[in-house]
Design a protein around this motif. Sequence first.
Motif, PDB file in Angstrom:
ATOM      1  N   GLU A  68       0.813  -1.214   0.000  1.00  0.00           N
ATOM      2  CA  GLU A  68       0.000   0.000   0.000  1.00  0.00           C
ATOM      3  C   GLU A  68       0.848   1.266   0.000  1.00  0.00           C
ATOM      4  OE1 GLU A  68      -3.083  -0.022   2.927  1.00  0.00           O
ATOM      5  OE2 GLU A  68      -3.744  -2.036   2.369  1.00  0.00           O
ATOM      6  N   SER A  69       2.085   1.167   0.452  1.00  0.00           N
ATOM      7  CA  SER A  69       2.902   2.380   0.533  1.00  0.00           C
ATOM      8  C   SER A  69       4.172   2.249  -0.298  1.00  0.00           C
ATOM      9  CB  SER A  69       3.285   2.664   1.991  1.00  0.00           C
ATOM     10  OG  SER A  69       4.262   1.742   2.432  1.00  0.00           O
ATOM     11  N   ASP A  70       4.618   3.379  -0.826  1.00  0.00           N
ATOM     12  CA  ASP A  70       5.891   3.417  -1.535  1.00  0.00           C
ATOM     13  C   ASP A  70       7.031   3.021  -0.603  1.00  0.00           C
ATOM     14  OD1 ASP A  70       4.789   4.164  -3.941  1.00  0.00           O
ATOM     15  OD2 ASP A  70       5.245   6.294  -3.703  1.00  0.00           O
ATOM     16  N   ALA A  71       6.892   3.307   0.683  1.00  0.00           N
ATOM     17  CA  ALA A  71       7.944   2.971   1.650  1.00  0.00           C
ATOM     18  C   ALA A  71       8.160   1.457   1.692  1.00  0.00           C
ATOM     19  CB  ALA A  71       7.592   3.501   3.033  1.00  0.00           C
ATOM     20  N   ASP A  72       7.082   0.666   1.638  1.00  0.00           N
ATOM     21  CA  ASP A  72       7.225  -0.790   1.640  1.00  0.00           C
ATOM     22  C   ASP A  72       7.817  -1.294   0.326  1.00  0.00           C
ATOM     23  OD1 ASP A  72       6.428  -1.425   4.227  1.00  0.00           O
ATOM     24  OD2 ASP A  72       4.317  -1.543   3.674  1.00  0.00           O
ATOM     25  N   ASN A  73       7.458  -0.657  -0.785  1.00  0.00           N
ATOM     26  CA  ASN A  73       8.052  -1.030  -2.066  1.00  0.00           C
ATOM     27  C   ASN A  73       9.548  -0.723  -2.059  1.00  0.00           C
ATOM     28  OD1 ASN A  73       5.688  -2.009  -3.355  1.00  0.00           O
ATOM     29  ND2 ASN A  73       5.037   0.092  -3.711  1.00  0.00           N
ATOM     30  N   LEU A  74       9.904   0.431  -1.521  1.00  0.00           N
ATOM     31  CA  LEU A  74      11.315   0.806  -1.427  1.00  0.00           C
ATOM     32  C   LEU A  74      12.058  -0.142  -0.499  1.00  0.00           C
ATOM     33  CD1 LEU A  74      13.693   2.629  -2.000  1.00  0.00           C
ATOM     34  CD2 LEU A  74      12.868   4.147  -0.191  1.00  0.00           C
ATOM     35  N   LYS A  75      11.439  -0.503   0.612  1.00  0.00           N
ATOM     36  CA  LYS A  75      12.061  -1.440   1.557  1.00  0.00           C
ATOM     37  C   LYS A  75      12.351  -2.775   0.861  1.00  0.00           C
ATOM     38  CE  LYS A  75      11.553  -3.166   6.248  1.00  0.00           C
ATOM     39  NZ  LYS A  75      10.748  -3.285   7.430  1.00  0.00           N
ATOM     40  N   THR A  76      11.453  -3.199  -0.013  1.00  0.00           N
ATOM     41  CA  THR A  76      11.659  -4.426  -0.780  1.00  0.00           C
ATOM     42  C   THR A  76      12.879  -4.302  -1.684  1.00  0.00           C
ATOM     43  OG1 THR A  76       9.307  -4.944  -0.732  1.00  0.00           O
ATOM     44  CG2 THR A  76      10.616  -5.996  -2.463  1.00  0.00           C
ATOM     45  N   LEU A  77      12.996  -3.195  -2.387  1.00  0.00           N
ATOM     46  CA  LEU A  77      14.140  -2.990  -3.285  1.00  0.00           C
ATOM     47  C   LEU A  77      15.455  -2.958  -2.513  1.00  0.00           C
ATOM     48  CD1 LEU A  77      12.622  -0.333  -5.694  1.00  0.00           C
ATOM     49  CD2 LEU A  77      13.079  -2.755  -6.188  1.00  0.00           C
ATOM     50  N   ILE A  78      15.455  -2.293  -1.385  1.00  0.00           N
ATOM     51  CA  ILE A  78      16.668  -2.234  -0.561  1.00  0.00           C
ATOM     52  C   ILE A  78      16.998  -3.623  -0.023  1.00  0.00           C
ATOM     53  CG2 ILE A  78      17.621  -1.321   1.596  1.00  0.00           C
ATOM     54  CD1 ILE A  78      16.060   1.305   0.908  1.00  0.00           C
ATOM     55  N   SER A  79      15.999  -4.365   0.371  1.00  0.00           N
ATOM     56  CA  SER A  79      16.202  -5.735   0.847  1.00  0.00           C
ATOM     57  C   SER A  79      16.836  -6.590  -0.242  1.00  0.00           C
ATOM     58  CB  SER A  79      14.858  -6.317   1.285  1.00  0.00           C
ATOM     59  OG  SER A  79      14.838  -7.696   1.192  1.00  0.00           O
ATOM     60  N   ILE A  80      16.370  -6.449  -1.461  1.00  0.00           N
ATOM     61  CA  ILE A  80      16.950  -7.191  -2.585  1.00  0.00           C
ATOM     62  C   ILE A  80      18.412  -6.787  -2.761  1.00  0.00           C
ATOM     63  CG2 ILE A  80      16.901  -7.441  -5.103  1.00  0.00           C
ATOM     64  CD1 ILE A  80      13.803  -7.303  -4.875  1.00  0.00           C
ATOM     65  N   LYS A  81      18.662  -5.501  -2.765  1.00  0.00           N
ATOM     66  CA  LYS A  81      20.035  -4.998  -2.924  1.00  0.00           C
ATOM     67  C   LYS A  81      20.957  -5.560  -1.837  1.00  0.00           C
ATOM     68  CE  LYS A  81      22.684  -0.711  -2.701  1.00  0.00           C
ATOM     69  NZ  LYS A  81      22.623   0.731  -2.517  1.00  0.00           N
ATOM     70  N   GLU A  82      20.507  -5.541  -0.605  1.00  0.00           N
ATOM     71  CA  GLU A  82      21.323  -5.997   0.522  1.00  0.00           C
ATOM     72  C   GLU A  82      21.517  -7.519   0.535  1.00  0.00           C
ATOM     73  OE1 GLU A  82      20.169  -2.393   3.620  1.00  0.00           O
ATOM     74  OE2 GLU A  82      19.289  -4.381   3.928  1.00  0.00           O
ATOM     75  N   SER A  83      20.699  -8.239  -0.205  1.00  0.00           N
ATOM     76  CA  SER A  83      20.768  -9.698  -0.210  1.00  0.00           C
ATOM     77  C   SER A  83      21.566 -10.260  -1.384  1.00  0.00           C
ATOM     78  CB  SER A  83      19.346 -10.277  -0.230  1.00  0.00           C
ATOM     79  OG  SER A  83      18.633  -9.860   0.918  1.00  0.00           O
ATOM     80  N   LEU A  84      22.124  -9.385  -2.198  1.00  0.00           N
ATOM     81  CA  LEU A  84      22.909  -9.817  -3.351  1.00  0.00           C
ATOM     82  C   LEU A  84      24.396  -9.889  -3.033  1.00  0.00           C
ATOM     83  CD1 LEU A  84      21.221  -7.656  -6.128  1.00  0.00           C
ATOM     84  CD2 LEU A  84      21.153 -10.160  -5.956  1.00  0.00           C
ATOM     85  N   THR A  85      25.093 -10.825  -3.697  1.00  0.00           N
ATOM     86  CA  THR A  85      26.550 -10.856  -3.620  1.00  0.00           C
ATOM     87  C   THR A  85      27.099  -9.625  -4.333  1.00  0.00           C
ATOM     88  OG1 THR A  85      26.699 -12.126  -5.673  1.00  0.00           O
ATOM     89  CG2 THR A  85      26.640 -13.384  -3.596  1.00  0.00           C
ATOM     90  N   GLU A  86      28.391  -9.424  -4.252  1.00  0.00           N
ATOM     91  CA  GLU A  86      29.009  -8.235  -4.853  1.00  0.00           C
ATOM     92  C   GLU A  86      28.654  -8.080  -6.335  1.00  0.00           C
ATOM     93  OE1 GLU A  86      33.396  -6.168  -5.500  1.00  0.00           O
ATOM     94  OE2 GLU A  86      33.255  -8.093  -4.463  1.00  0.00           O
ATOM     95  N   TYR A  87      28.628  -9.169  -7.079  1.00  0.00           N
ATOM     96  CA  TYR A  87      28.328  -9.100  -8.510  1.00  0.00           C
ATOM     97  C   TYR A  87      26.965  -9.705  -8.838  1.00  0.00           C
ATOM     98  CZ  TYR A  87      33.169  -7.748  -8.796  1.00  0.00           C
ATOM     99  OH  TYR A  87      34.356  -7.087  -8.612  1.00  0.00           O
ATOM    100  N   GLY A  88      26.126  -9.846  -7.824  1.00  0.00           N
ATOM    101  CA  GLY A  88      24.798 -10.404  -8.030  1.00  0.00           C
ATOM    102  C   GLY A  88      23.896  -9.447  -8.800  1.00  0.00           C
ATOM    103  N   PHE A  89      22.801  -9.994  -9.318  1.00  0.00           N
ATOM    104  CA  PHE A  89      21.856  -9.168 -10.059  1.00  0.00           C
ATOM    105  C   PHE A  89      20.424  -9.514  -9.666  1.00  0.00           C
ATOM    106  CE2 PHE A  89      22.460 -12.958 -12.599  1.00  0.00           C
ATOM    107  CZ  PHE A  89      21.180 -13.281 -13.011  1.00  0.00           C
TER     108      PHE A  89
END
Length: 131
Positions: A68-89
């Motif tokens: 419902e909120s952009d904040a939760d969508n952003l939190k998802t994107l940051i979570s994805i970023k933080e869960s990737l290896t250095e060269y992950g995609f």
Amino acid sequence: ACGKGRHSVFLNELGYQVTGVDLSENSIKAAQEKSNERLVFKVHDMRDSFEEKYDAIFNLFTSFGYFESDADNLKTLISIKESLTEYGFAVIDFAASFAGYNLTPFLGSASRFSPIVFGLIGSALLNSNSK
């Protein structure tokens, strides 16, 4: 989210070590029937980062963008970023309403988050031990 694991199973059959995640306990219970030593399923909220790091994270068939909120969508994107290896995609398929959404101000330099590929095939995570 991986749902009942169709795409996770496909990636596993290609030889990858895969972790499929979904918030729905019922979906994960059904997916776990297909588990093996290189294919596991977990209940997980995509807004939360993983302790493990992954070479690839797939979020497909518009599993992204339903909060419902952009904040939760952003939190998802940051979570994805933080869960990737250095060269992950990350591969993210999302509703057309997000097509013009500029993520750079929120995520910082694209050099760390690149490449993000928009469009493709369910939510699965590939470990460094793949193939």
